[in-house]
Design an enzyme around this catalytic site. Sequence first.
Site, PDB file in Angstrom:
ATOM      1  N   ASP A   1     -30.444 -23.417 -11.886  1.00 27.31           N
ATOM      2  CA  ASP A   1     -29.321 -24.253 -12.320  1.00 27.31           C
ATOM      3  C   ASP A   1     -28.137 -24.143 -11.365  1.00 27.31           C
ATOM      4  O   ASP A   1     -27.622 -23.047 -11.108  1.00 27.31           O
ATOM      5  CB  ASP A   1     -28.877 -23.860 -13.732  1.00 27.31           C
TER       6      ASP A   1
ATOM      7  N   ASP B   1     -32.322 -19.277  -7.084  1.00 35.16           N
ATOM      8  CA  ASP B   1     -31.808 -19.568  -8.416  1.00 35.16           C
ATOM      9  C   ASP B   1     -32.109 -21.041  -8.717  1.00 35.16           C
ATOM     10  O   ASP B   1     -32.441 -21.826  -7.818  1.00 35.16           O
ATOM     11  CB  ASP B   1     -30.293 -19.304  -8.426  1.00 35.16           C
TER      12      ASP B   1
ATOM     13  N   ASP C   1     -25.736 -19.338  -6.793  1.00 32.41           N
ATOM     14  CA  ASP C   1     -24.386 -19.888  -6.917  1.00 32.41           C
ATOM     15  C   ASP C   1     -23.474 -19.115  -7.862  1.00 32.41           C
ATOM     16  O   ASP C   1     -22.297 -19.441  -7.970  1.00 32.41           O
ATOM     17  CB  ASP C   1     -24.473 -21.333  -7.411  1.00 32.41           C
TER      18      ASP C   1
END
Length: 258
Positions: A10, A8, A195
Amino acid sequence: MRLVIFTDLDGTLLDHDSYSHAPAAPALAALKAASVPLVLASSKTGAEMAPLHAELGLGDAPMIVENGAGVLEPGAEAEADAAYRRIRAALDAVPAALRARYRGFGDMTDAEVADITGLPPKGAALARQRCHSEPGLWSGDDGELARFLDALDRQGVSARHGGRFLTLSLGRTKADAMREVATRLGADTTIALGDAPNDVEMLEHATHGVIVRNDHGTPLPRLAGEDTGAIRRTAQTGPTGWNAAVLALLQDLGATTG
Protein backbone atom coordinates in the site's frame (compact mmCIF):
# COMPACT_ATOMS: atom_id res chain seq x y z
CA MET A 1 25.00 -11.52 -8.45
CA ARG A 2 21.90 -13.04 -6.88
CA LEU A 3 19.43 -10.15 -6.61
CA VAL A 4 16.15 -10.29 -4.68
CA ILE A 5 13.69 -7.40 -4.40
CA PHE A 6 11.46 -6.84 -1.37
CA THR A 7 8.53 -4.45 -1.60
CA ASP A 8 5.86 -2.95 0.58
CA LEU A 9 2.40 -2.80 -1.01
CA ASP A 10 0.00 0.00 0.00
CA GLY A 11 1.39 3.36 -1.09
CA THR A 12 4.42 1.66 -2.64
CA LEU A 13 3.72 -0.95 -5.31
CA LEU A 14 -0.02 -0.32 -4.97
CA ASP A 15 -1.61 3.11 -5.39
CA HIS A 16 -2.78 4.60 -2.10
CA ASP A 17 -6.34 5.20 -3.32
CA SER A 18 -7.03 2.69 -6.11
CA TYR A 19 -4.76 -0.19 -4.96
CA SER A 20 -3.68 -0.49 -8.62
CA HIS A 21 -0.18 -1.62 -9.64
CA ALA A 22 -0.71 -0.81 -13.32
CA PRO A 23 1.90 2.01 -13.49
CA ALA A 24 4.56 -0.49 -12.34
CA ALA A 25 3.97 -2.83 -15.27
CA PRO A 26 7.23 -2.05 -17.15
CA ALA A 27 9.40 -2.74 -14.08
CA LEU A 28 7.42 -5.86 -13.17
CA ALA A 29 7.98 -7.17 -16.70
CA ALA A 30 11.69 -6.36 -16.48
CA LEU A 31 12.01 -8.34 -13.25
CA LYS A 32 10.39 -11.38 -14.84
CA ALA A 33 12.61 -11.09 -17.91
CA ALA A 34 15.71 -10.96 -15.70
CA SER A 35 14.44 -13.76 -13.38
CA VAL A 36 14.72 -11.50 -10.32
CA PRO A 37 12.51 -12.74 -7.45
CA LEU A 38 10.02 -10.21 -6.11
CA VAL A 39 9.04 -10.74 -2.46
CA LEU A 40 5.91 -8.94 -1.26
CA ALA A 41 6.39 -7.56 2.27
CA SER A 42 3.28 -6.03 3.74
CA SER A 43 1.11 -5.50 6.78
CA LYS A 44 -1.55 -7.40 4.84
CA THR A 45 -2.60 -10.92 5.78
CA GLY A 46 -1.63 -14.01 3.84
CA ALA A 47 -5.27 -14.33 2.76
CA GLU A 48 -5.11 -10.84 1.25
CA MET A 49 -1.73 -11.26 -0.40
CA ALA A 50 -2.18 -14.67 -2.01
CA PRO A 51 -4.50 -13.43 -4.80
CA LEU A 52 -2.13 -10.53 -5.61
CA HIS A 53 0.86 -12.90 -5.59
CA ALA A 54 -0.93 -15.10 -8.12
CA GLU A 55 -2.08 -12.11 -10.20
CA LEU A 56 1.51 -10.85 -10.46
CA GLY A 57 2.77 -14.32 -11.37
CA LEU A 58 5.47 -14.37 -8.70
CA GLY A 59 5.97 -18.13 -8.83
CA ASP A 60 7.43 -19.71 -5.71
CA ALA A 61 8.68 -16.47 -4.12
CA PRO A 62 7.56 -16.40 -0.47
CA MET A 63 5.46 -13.59 1.00
CA ILE A 64 6.31 -11.60 4.12
CA VAL A 65 2.96 -11.07 5.83
CA GLU A 66 1.60 -8.92 8.67
CA ASN A 67 4.60 -6.57 8.95
CA GLY A 68 7.14 -9.39 9.04
CA ALA A 69 5.41 -11.39 11.73
CA GLY A 70 5.12 -14.33 9.33
CA VAL A 71 6.55 -15.75 6.10
CA LEU A 72 4.10 -17.60 3.87
CA GLU A 73 4.89 -19.91 0.98
CA PRO A 74 2.52 -19.74 -2.01
CA GLY A 75 -0.12 -22.44 -1.78
CA ALA A 76 0.66 -23.19 1.86
CA GLU A 77 -2.13 -24.24 4.20
CA ALA A 78 -3.73 -21.67 6.50
CA GLU A 79 -1.45 -20.36 9.21
CA ALA A 80 -1.93 -20.90 12.93
CA ASP A 81 -3.37 -17.91 14.80
CA ALA A 82 -1.89 -18.48 18.26
CA ALA A 83 0.09 -15.20 18.08
CA TYR A 84 -3.03 -13.24 17.17
CA ARG A 85 -5.03 -14.74 20.02
CA ARG A 86 -2.21 -13.83 22.42
CA ILE A 87 -2.26 -10.21 21.18
CA ARG A 88 -6.03 -9.97 21.57
CA ALA A 89 -5.79 -11.36 25.12
CA ALA A 90 -3.09 -8.79 25.96
CA LEU A 91 -5.32 -6.02 24.59
CA ASP A 92 -8.21 -7.05 26.79
CA ALA A 93 -5.91 -7.08 29.83
CA VAL A 94 -4.95 -3.38 29.63
CA PRO A 95 -6.94 -0.88 31.74
CA ALA A 96 -10.44 -0.45 30.34
CA ALA A 97 -10.11 3.32 29.80
CA LEU A 98 -7.06 2.77 27.59
CA ARG A 99 -8.52 -0.27 25.86
CA ALA A 100 -11.48 1.85 24.81
CA ARG A 101 -9.14 4.17 22.90
CA TYR A 102 -8.00 1.41 20.54
CA ARG A 103 -10.21 -0.23 17.91
CA GLY A 104 -8.49 -3.13 16.22
CA PHE A 105 -9.70 -5.04 13.21
CA GLY A 106 -10.92 -7.69 15.64
CA ASP A 107 -13.23 -5.08 17.19
CA MET A 108 -14.70 -4.11 13.81
CA THR A 109 -17.07 -5.68 11.33
CA ASP A 110 -16.09 -6.35 7.72
CA ALA A 111 -18.12 -3.27 6.75
CA GLU A 112 -16.23 -1.04 9.19
CA VAL A 113 -12.86 -2.26 7.92
CA ALA A 114 -14.02 -1.68 4.35
CA ASP A 115 -15.05 1.86 5.27
CA ILE A 116 -11.74 2.88 6.86
CA THR A 117 -9.49 1.14 4.33
CA GLY A 118 -11.39 1.66 1.10
CA LEU A 119 -11.26 -2.08 0.47
CA PRO A 120 -14.24 -3.87 -1.07
CA PRO A 121 -16.22 -5.99 1.42
CA LYS A 122 -14.55 -9.23 0.34
CA GLY A 123 -11.12 -7.63 0.70
CA ALA A 124 -12.02 -6.35 4.16
CA ALA A 125 -13.04 -9.85 5.21
CA LEU A 126 -9.64 -11.15 4.10
CA ALA A 127 -7.92 -8.33 6.02
CA ARG A 128 -9.62 -9.54 9.19
CA GLN A 129 -8.26 -13.10 8.80
CA ARG A 130 -5.30 -12.33 11.03
CA CYS A 131 -2.70 -14.75 12.38
CA HIS A 132 0.21 -12.66 13.70
CA SER A 133 -0.73 -9.00 14.27
CA GLU A 134 -3.56 -6.57 14.95
CA PRO A 135 -3.89 -3.22 13.13
CA GLY A 136 -6.20 -0.63 14.55
CA LEU A 137 -7.03 3.02 15.12
CA TRP A 138 -5.91 4.97 18.17
CA SER A 139 -8.16 7.79 19.41
CA GLY A 140 -6.44 8.90 22.64
CA ASP A 141 -3.84 11.56 23.37
CA ASP A 142 -0.08 11.05 23.55
CA GLY A 143 -0.04 10.48 27.29
CA GLU A 144 -2.69 7.79 27.05
CA LEU A 145 -0.83 6.22 24.15
CA ALA A 146 2.36 5.99 26.21
CA ARG A 147 0.49 4.24 29.03
CA PHE A 148 -1.27 1.95 26.56
CA LEU A 149 2.00 0.91 24.93
CA ASP A 150 3.66 0.39 28.31
CA ALA A 151 0.82 -1.89 29.43
CA LEU A 152 1.18 -3.94 26.26
CA ASP A 153 4.97 -4.03 26.46
CA ARG A 154 4.76 -5.62 29.90
CA GLN A 155 2.89 -8.47 28.19
CA GLY A 156 5.42 -8.84 25.36
CA VAL A 157 3.38 -6.98 22.74
CA SER A 158 4.89 -4.12 20.72
CA ALA A 159 3.33 -1.51 18.43
CA ARG A 160 4.35 0.19 15.20
CA HIS A 161 2.84 3.00 13.17
CA GLY A 162 2.47 2.04 9.52
CA GLY A 163 0.49 4.41 7.36
CA ARG A 164 -2.88 5.05 8.98
CA PHE A 165 -2.82 2.22 11.54
CA LEU A 166 -1.18 1.39 14.86
CA THR A 167 -0.30 -2.29 14.48
CA LEU A 168 0.35 -4.60 17.43
CA SER A 169 2.60 -7.64 17.18
CA LEU A 170 5.01 -9.82 19.12
CA GLY A 171 7.95 -7.72 17.92
CA ARG A 172 9.13 -9.29 14.67
CA THR A 173 9.74 -6.76 11.86
CA LYS A 174 9.86 -6.81 8.08
CA ALA A 175 13.66 -6.65 8.32
CA ASP A 176 13.74 -9.83 10.43
CA ALA A 177 11.70 -11.67 7.82
CA MET A 178 13.75 -10.12 5.01
CA ARG A 179 16.97 -11.54 6.44
CA GLU A 180 15.38 -14.98 6.70
CA VAL A 181 14.06 -14.94 3.13
CA ALA A 182 17.24 -13.45 1.65
CA THR A 183 19.30 -16.22 3.22
CA ARG A 184 16.86 -18.87 2.01
CA LEU A 185 17.01 -17.52 -1.55
CA GLY A 186 20.80 -17.14 -1.51
CA ALA A 187 20.66 -13.40 -2.14
CA ASP A 188 23.90 -11.43 -2.08
CA THR A 189 22.24 -8.19 -3.23
CA THR A 190 18.86 -6.90 -2.07
CA ILE A 191 16.61 -3.99 -2.96
CA ALA A 192 13.84 -2.90 -0.59
CA LEU A 193 11.09 -0.38 -1.34
CA GLY A 194 8.70 1.17 1.15
CA ASP A 195 6.97 4.37 2.22
CA ALA A 196 6.14 4.16 5.93
CA PRO A 197 7.82 3.96 9.36
CA ASN A 198 7.29 0.18 9.52
CA ASP A 199 9.49 -0.12 6.41
CA VAL A 200 12.53 1.69 7.83
CA GLU A 201 14.43 -1.35 9.16
CA MET A 202 13.89 -3.16 5.87
CA LEU A 203 15.13 -0.16 3.87
CA GLU A 204 18.21 0.18 6.07
CA HIS A 205 19.06 -3.51 5.96
CA ALA A 206 18.86 -3.79 2.16
CA THR A 207 21.85 -3.28 -0.10
CA HIS A 208 19.78 -0.62 -1.84
CA GLY A 209 16.76 1.02 -0.19
CA VAL A 210 14.10 3.12 -1.90
CA ILE A 211 11.74 5.45 -0.04
CA VAL A 212 8.69 5.77 -2.26
CA ARG A 213 7.07 9.19 -2.05
CA ASN A 214 3.68 9.13 -0.32
CA ASP A 215 1.78 12.41 -0.18
CA HIS A 216 -0.91 10.93 2.05
CA GLY A 217 1.28 10.52 5.14
CA THR A 218 4.06 12.22 7.07
CA PRO A 219 7.28 11.91 5.02
CA LEU A 220 9.93 9.66 6.53
CA PRO A 221 12.81 11.57 8.14
CA ARG A 222 16.15 11.54 6.38
CA LEU A 223 17.85 8.18 6.92
CA ALA A 224 21.58 7.65 7.34
CA GLY A 225 21.78 5.60 4.16
CA GLU A 226 20.73 8.62 2.11
CA ASP A 227 24.08 10.25 2.89
CA THR A 228 25.99 7.32 1.42
CA GLY A 229 23.69 6.70 -1.53
CA ALA A 230 22.52 3.34 -0.20
CA ILE A 231 19.01 4.76 0.14
CA ARG A 232 17.28 6.95 -2.42
CA ARG A 233 13.88 8.65 -2.69
CA THR A 234 11.48 8.68 -5.60
CA ALA A 235 10.22 11.92 -7.09
CA GLN A 236 6.90 10.34 -8.02
CA THR A 237 4.40 8.59 -5.78
CA GLY A 238 3.25 4.99 -5.46
CA PRO A 239 3.63 2.54 -8.32
CA THR A 240 4.80 5.28 -10.71
CA GLY A 241 7.74 6.08 -8.44
CA TRP A 242 8.27 2.35 -7.78
CA ASN A 243 8.48 1.66 -11.49
CA ALA A 244 11.07 4.37 -12.12
CA ALA A 245 13.22 3.36 -9.14
CA VAL A 246 13.26 -0.36 -9.98
CA LEU A 247 14.12 0.24 -13.63
CA ALA A 248 16.92 2.62 -12.65
CA LEU A 249 18.38 0.18 -10.12
CA LEU A 250 18.23 -2.74 -12.55
CA GLN A 251 20.13 -0.59 -15.03
CA ASP A 252 22.68 0.50 -12.41
CA LEU A 253 23.27 -3.09 -11.32
CA GLY A 254 23.48 -4.49 -14.82
CA ALA A 255 20.52 -6.76 -14.11
CA THR A 256 18.54 -6.02 -17.27
CA THR A 257 18.18 -8.40 -20.21
CA GLY A 258 18.01 -5.88 -23.00
